[in-house]
Write an enzyme that holds these catalytic residues in place. Structure first.
Site, short mmCIF file in Angstrom:
data_model
loop_
_atom_site.label_atom_id
_atom_site.label_comp_id
_atom_site.label_asym_id
_atom_site.label_seq_id
_atom_site.Cartn_x
_atom_site.Cartn_y
_atom_site.Cartn_z
N PHE A 41 1.01 -1.20 0.03
CA PHE A 41 0.06 -0.06 -0.02
C PHE A 41 1.00 1.42 -0.09
CE2 PHE A 41 -2.44 3.51 1.95
CZ PHE A 41 -3.64 3.21 1.06
N ASP A 59 9.24 2.61 1.74
CA ASP A 59 8.03 3.48 1.98
C ASP A 59 7.98 3.23 3.74
OD1 ASP A 59 5.42 4.19 2.73
OD2 ASP A 59 4.44 3.24 1.00
N LYS A 110 2.36 10.06 8.03
CA LYS A 110 1.48 9.60 9.20
C LYS A 110 2.25 10.11 10.62
CE LYS A 110 -0.88 5.64 7.45
NZ LYS A 110 -0.71 5.08 6.48
C1 LIG Z 1 -0.93 5.15 4.86
C2 LIG Z 1 0.03 5.00 4.06
C3 LIG Z 1 0.26 5.46 3.00
C4 LIG Z 1 -0.50 6.69 2.31
O1 LIG Z 1 -0.54 7.81 3.39
P1 LIG Z 1 -1.68 8.98 3.14
O2 LIG Z 1 -1.08 9.89 4.04
O3 LIG Z 1 -3.07 8.25 3.46
O4 LIG Z 1 -1.48 9.45 1.81
C5 LIG Z 1 1.51 5.19 2.07
N1 LIG Z 1 2.31 4.04 2.44
C6 LIG Z 1 1.89 3.41 3.55
C7 LIG Z 1 3.00 2.34 3.67
C8 LIG Z 1 1.00 3.73 4.32
O5 LIG Z 1 0.95 2.98 5.40
#
Ligand SMILES: *Cc1c(COP(=O)(O)O)cnc(C)c1O
Length: 403
Positions: free
Chosen positions: A138, A223, A252
């Site tokens: 994700f 990521d 986050k």
């Molecule tokens: C939550 C998340 C995203 C997306 O972040 P947003 O602030 O919702 O755009 C991308 N990568 C990972 C691993 C995430 O957990």
């Protein structure tokens, strides 16, 4: 008089892309939240790994209100002090030499993918644009990032997708070996797949990914939107693995609840994002950067990081005890304060039921897909709140499974 609103208003005025719970939190302090009816919840969810220092942390409130009295926004034809201070601290604390600020995880990844392609095409030719990602990953909800994310349910139905993206199974080095080539611009990996079920990468796998990237002059993008800013027990999870990326994305927990994202990289790679190549109106906003600087100051200390590891052990031990007493979980896994309890066979698909039952008992937890109950509390949650939260969670589990 402010207008009275309730959960029922959601269905009247909001786009129906979410299905929020039937209660509305109105106030928080530390790891406790209160809803409109005054009911109290222990927060073991942290707004999905966002509220890194809980709710209404005095240091963050002070940083935000102090900056609020000075300057809220300037355009990118100017820079600002909080952004420069935060960038300096991130550079000093990590492999990175350059920082780009934005407002979310998706935007940080969008910047990372564009930069990786730009760098690869500039240095390796027009055909070097392929991005390799893993299934069940994700990376955000923009059309580029959702396509790179390996979950078709999120990217289907919007017409033609961006191309030049391949997916391979996670934790499978042979699959990467077969897929990577001199056309690969970048490989993107979550050190722990968060939304995909709280699945940590094997150390040997990440080391192997790094070596294959080096061999094919592909950039390794980590990521760390969910794993970063202390969540793993180190400031960033790459430090736990000893595998250094070329580009790292954060969001986050970075803002502790105030929207901000960041892309970190080296000076050499950053040089391919020259003036005018990329940008964001709100990115590097003084309010967001002032708050994130205060988050970093608290998180990046030996005491906080050691506390995260100790709290990991406390939560995992309790969940494992519950698993052996009731058989509800097949495995308990994760890193630091990102913990997943995978439901055992008879309860598969029911993570949402456990989440709903938990809220009824006064504790907020998360799911990570249909089979995993996820915990991502404040990095400084008091042990007493962990214990009380898990007492309530245990009552919820026993109510769902009838034991
Ligand atoms: C939550 C998340 C995203 C997306 O972040 P947003 O602030 O919702 O755009 C991308 N990568 C990972 C691993 C995430 O957990």
């Amino acid at each position: 008089m402010p207008q009275t609103v309730t959960r029922a208003d959601f269905d009247q005025v909001m786009v129906p892309n979410y299905a929020p719970a039937d209660y509305i939190p109105v106030r928080g302090a530390g790891s406790r939240l209160w809803d409109q009816a005054g009911r109290e919840y222990v927060d073991l969810a942290g707004g999905i790994a966002v509220n890194a220092l809980g709710h209404a942390h005095p240091g963050l409130v002070a940083a935000l209100t102090e900056q609020a009295g000075k300057v809220w926004h300037v355009s990118n034809s100017l820079t600002n002090e909080p952004a420069l201070r935060l960038a300096r601290k991130l550079v000093d604390a990590t492999f990175a030499e350059r920082v780009f600020f934005c407002n979310s995880g998706a935007e940080a990844n969008e910047a990372a993918f564009k930069l990786a392609r730009k760098f690869a095409i500039d240095t390796g030719g027009a055909d070097k644009y392929e991005i390799i990602a893993t299934t069940n990953s994700f990376h955000g909800r923009t059309f580029f990032t959702v396509t790179v994310g390996g979950q078709p349910k999120y990217s289907d139905g919007f017409g033609p997708r961006p191309t030049g993206i391949r997916h391979i199974p996670y934790n499978d080095l042979d699959a990467l070996k077969a897929a990577i080539s001199d056309k690969t611009a970048a490989v993107i990996i979550e050190p722990v797949q968060g939304e995909g079920g709280v699945l940590p990468a094997d150390a040997a796998y990440l080391r192997g990914v790094r070596a294959l990237c080096d061999q094919h002059k592909a950039l390794l993008v980590l990521d760390e939107v969910q794993t970063g800013m202390g969540r793993s027990g180190s400031l960033f999870a790459y430090m736990e693995y000893g595998v250094t990326p070329d580009i790292l994305t954060s969001a986050k927990s970075l803002g502790g609840g105030f929207p901000i994202g960041a892309m970190l990289t080296t000076a050499d790679i950053a040089s391919h994002f020259g003036v005018g190549t990329h940008g964001s109106t709100y990115g590097g906003n003084p309010l967001a950067c002032a708050v994130a600087e205060a988050v970093l100051d608290v998180v990046n200390t030996p005491e906080t990081l050691a506390g995260i590891r100790a709290k990991h052990a406390r939560i995992v031990a309790r969940l494992q005890a519950l698993a052996s007493e009731t058989g509800v979980f097949a495995t308990v896994r994760g890193m630091g304060l990102l913990i997943g309890a995978e439901l055992a066979e008879p309860f598969k698909g029911k993570a949402k039921d456990f989440m709903t039952a938990a809220a009824r008992e006064g504790v907020m937890v998360l799911q990570a897909g249909p089979d995993v109950v996820r915990f991502a509390p404040s990095l400084i949650i008091p042990d007493a709140d962990i214990d009380e939260g898990l007492n309530r969670f245990e009552r919820a589990v026993r109510a769902v499974i009838g034991q």
